[in-house]
Write a protein that holds these residues in place. Structure first.
Motif, PDB file in Angstrom:
ATOM      1  N   GLY A 156      25.572  -1.748  17.216  1.00 49.25           N
ATOM      2  CA  GLY A 156      26.135  -3.080  17.872  1.00 49.25           C
ATOM      3  C   GLY A 156      25.970  -3.800  16.984  1.00 49.25           C
ATOM      4  N   ALA A 157      25.699  -5.186  17.056  1.00 42.23           N
ATOM      5  CA  ALA A 157      25.377  -6.332  16.099  1.00 42.23           C
ATOM      6  C   ALA A 157      24.155  -6.192  15.496  1.00 42.23           C
ATOM      7  N   VAL A 158      24.283  -6.195  14.026  1.00 46.55           N
ATOM      8  CA  VAL A 158      23.129  -6.257  13.467  1.00 46.55           C
ATOM      9  C   VAL A 158      22.360  -7.321  13.575  1.00 46.55           C
ATOM     10  N   ARG A 159      21.242  -7.150  13.775  1.00 44.28           N
ATOM     11  CA  ARG A 159      20.222  -8.501  14.143  1.00 44.28           C
ATOM     12  C   ARG A 159      19.463  -9.152  12.852  1.00 44.28           C
TER      13      ARG A 159
ATOM     14  N   ASP B 245      29.205  -5.983  12.285  1.00 41.55           N
ATOM     15  CA  ASP B 245      29.075  -7.185  13.147  1.00 41.55           C
ATOM     16  C   ASP B 245      27.679  -7.429  12.890  1.00 41.55           C
ATOM     17  N   VAL B 246      27.725  -8.907  12.519  1.00 39.79           N
ATOM     18  CA  VAL B 246      26.127  -9.224  12.224  1.00 39.79           C
ATOM     19  C   VAL B 246      25.786 -10.545  12.696  1.00 39.79           C
ATOM     20  N   LYS B 247      24.574 -10.664  13.555  1.00 36.94           N
ATOM     21  CA  LYS B 247      24.084 -11.726  14.089  1.00 36.94           C
ATOM     22  C   LYS B 247      23.173 -12.184  13.488  1.00 36.94           C
ATOM     23  N   LEU B 248      23.550 -13.578  13.012  1.00 30.82           N
ATOM     24  CA  LEU B 248      22.378 -14.162  12.111  1.00 30.82           C
ATOM     25  C   LEU B 248      21.598 -15.300  13.081  1.00 30.82           C
ATOM     26  N   SER B 249      20.251 -14.905  12.962  1.00 30.03           N
ATOM     27  CA  SER B 249      19.197 -15.974  13.827  1.00 30.03           C
ATOM     28  C   SER B 249      18.327 -16.590  12.881  1.00 30.03           C
ATOM     29  N   SER B 250      18.495 -18.191  12.928  1.00 29.49           N
ATOM     30  CA  SER B 250      17.688 -18.804  12.048  1.00 29.49           C
ATOM     31  C   SER B 250      16.139 -19.250  12.634  1.00 29.49           C
ATOM     32  N   PHE B 251      15.229 -19.162  11.646  1.00 30.89           N
ATOM     33  CA  PHE B 251      14.009 -19.653  12.077  1.00 30.89           C
ATOM     34  C   PHE B 251      13.472 -20.667  11.219  1.00 30.89           C
ATOM     35  N   ASN B 252      12.466 -21.628  11.714  1.00 33.22           N
ATOM     36  CA  ASN B 252      11.749 -22.555  10.743  1.00 33.22           C
ATOM     37  C   ASN B 252      10.615 -22.147  10.117  1.00 33.22           C
ATOM     38  N   ALA B 253       9.803 -21.048  10.285  1.00 29.67           N
ATOM     39  CA  ALA B 253       8.642 -20.670   9.658  1.00 29.67           C
ATOM     40  C   ALA B 253       8.749 -19.312   9.155  1.00 29.67           C
TER      41      ALA B 253
END
Length: 335
Positions: free
Chosen positions: A43-46, A73-81
């Motif tokens: 699926g989308a690579v997390r 298919d890459v799903k970018l997820s951004s974190f603050n810490a």
């Protein structure tokens, strides 16, 4: 104050995974679903990332369509810490993540089954200890308050600077803070100094409130590096996707080298800043190509740099047991 004790991911995951997911901001335009890691179809690579210049080539890869070109298919997820992205990866909410090399070592010691597959960047001027211009040296930080994120690259930089001056964390007042909160604290005078990275370093200096970079990562070449870690269950079941992700990074690095203005514009937007404010910061980051990775991850980085980092991490309590740096890297995906 006592010496910093080891951060245990097993304890952190339950408490922070929900927060980590709440902080997630998905920037991918891909339409694919986020299939569970290790399934028949990836699926989308997390992928977990943060608003740090060193990870910026993923924004270029997305913007220029390199993921699609490489049939992934890459799903970018951004974190603050750092703690949040670490928790999400440990809880199997991500397949891969961009982390400081010291975090990769912590994962391995705590039994999170991941491997380093790509050396992303190294920092020279882009990580720094910020202080008032009234503080003239590291020695003058004695008994002063210093804000930084424990377990992150900031702790590594501060540890080396203190040790280089015959000091330790026992000699300063440690204030725990995520990297994005450090600059406001320093500017407001709530702490005497703070350790953070770009774009927050440039923001502090640009504010023209008497804040300067007391020490930068450039004072300790090779100390601050970032890597891409992947869960081993995902690696074993989806090797082609991993190779495609790595190739997309290399394509993005090549694009930025050929068109620095456009590449930097994309990256600055991705980290929530602008090129003008980050001009000097970009010069303080080196992005590693696939060719460089093939050389370093089977050579100097494997045999010298990572083992040296293990030594530092053990000295300051980031890791306590023995971590085999040479087993941390899986270089077969660089082919």
């Amino acid at each position: 104050m006592t010496r910093r004790t080891l951060r245990t991911f097993s304890a952190a995951v339950a408490a922070t995974a929900a927060i980590a997911l709440a902080l997630t901001g998905c920037s991918s335009n891909s339409a694919g679903g986020g299939g569970e890691a290790g399934g028949e179809s990836a699926g989308a690579v997390r992928m977990g990332t943060q608003p740090w210049l060193g990870y910026g080539q993923w924004y270029v890869a997305e913007d220029q369509g390199y993921f699609a070109d490489n049939t992934v298919d890459v799903k970018l997820s951004s974190f603050n810490a750092d703690a949040d992205v670490n928790a999400a990866l440990a809880a199997n909410k991500l397949d891969m993540a961009n982390v400081g090399a010291q975090a990769a070592l912590q994962f391995m010691e705590q039994g999170v089954d991941v491997s380093i597959v790509l050396l992303l960047d190294s920092a020279t001027e882009a990580d720094a200890i910020l202080s008032s211009e009234k503080i003239g040296s590291v020695k003058e930080l004695k008994c002063k308050s210093v804000a930084f994120e424990k377990g992150a690259t900031s702790e590594i930089l501060l540890a080396e600077a203190l040790d280089d001056n015959g000091m330790s964390f026992d000699d300063v007042k440690v204030i725990e803070s995520s990297a994005d909160k450090v600059t406001p604290m320093v500017l407001a005078g709530r702490v005497d100094a703070g350790v953070t990275y770009e774009p927050y370093v440039s923001e502090a200096i640009a504010a023209d409130k008497g804040v300067r970079a007391l020490v930068t990562a450039g004072d300790y070449p090779g100390l601050i590096t970032d890597v891409l870690v992947v869960r081993n269950d995902f690696l074993d079941k989806h090797p082609d996707e991993v190779r495609s992700v790595i190739q997309s990074w290399d394509d993005a690095v090549a694009f930025t080298a050929e068109d620095p203005a456009k590449g930097r514009e994309i990256i600055a937007k991705g980290v929530g800043s602008n090129v003008a404010d980050l001009e000097s910061a970009f010069d303080g980051v080196h992005y590693y190509t696939l060719a460089e990775n093939r050389e370093l991850l089977t050579g100097e980085y494997l045999t010298e740099t990572l083992p040296a980092l293990v030594t530092v991490a053990k000295r300051i309590g980031l890791i306590e047991g023995d971590v085999d740096a040479k087993r941390a890297i899986r270089s077969e995906y660089l082919s």
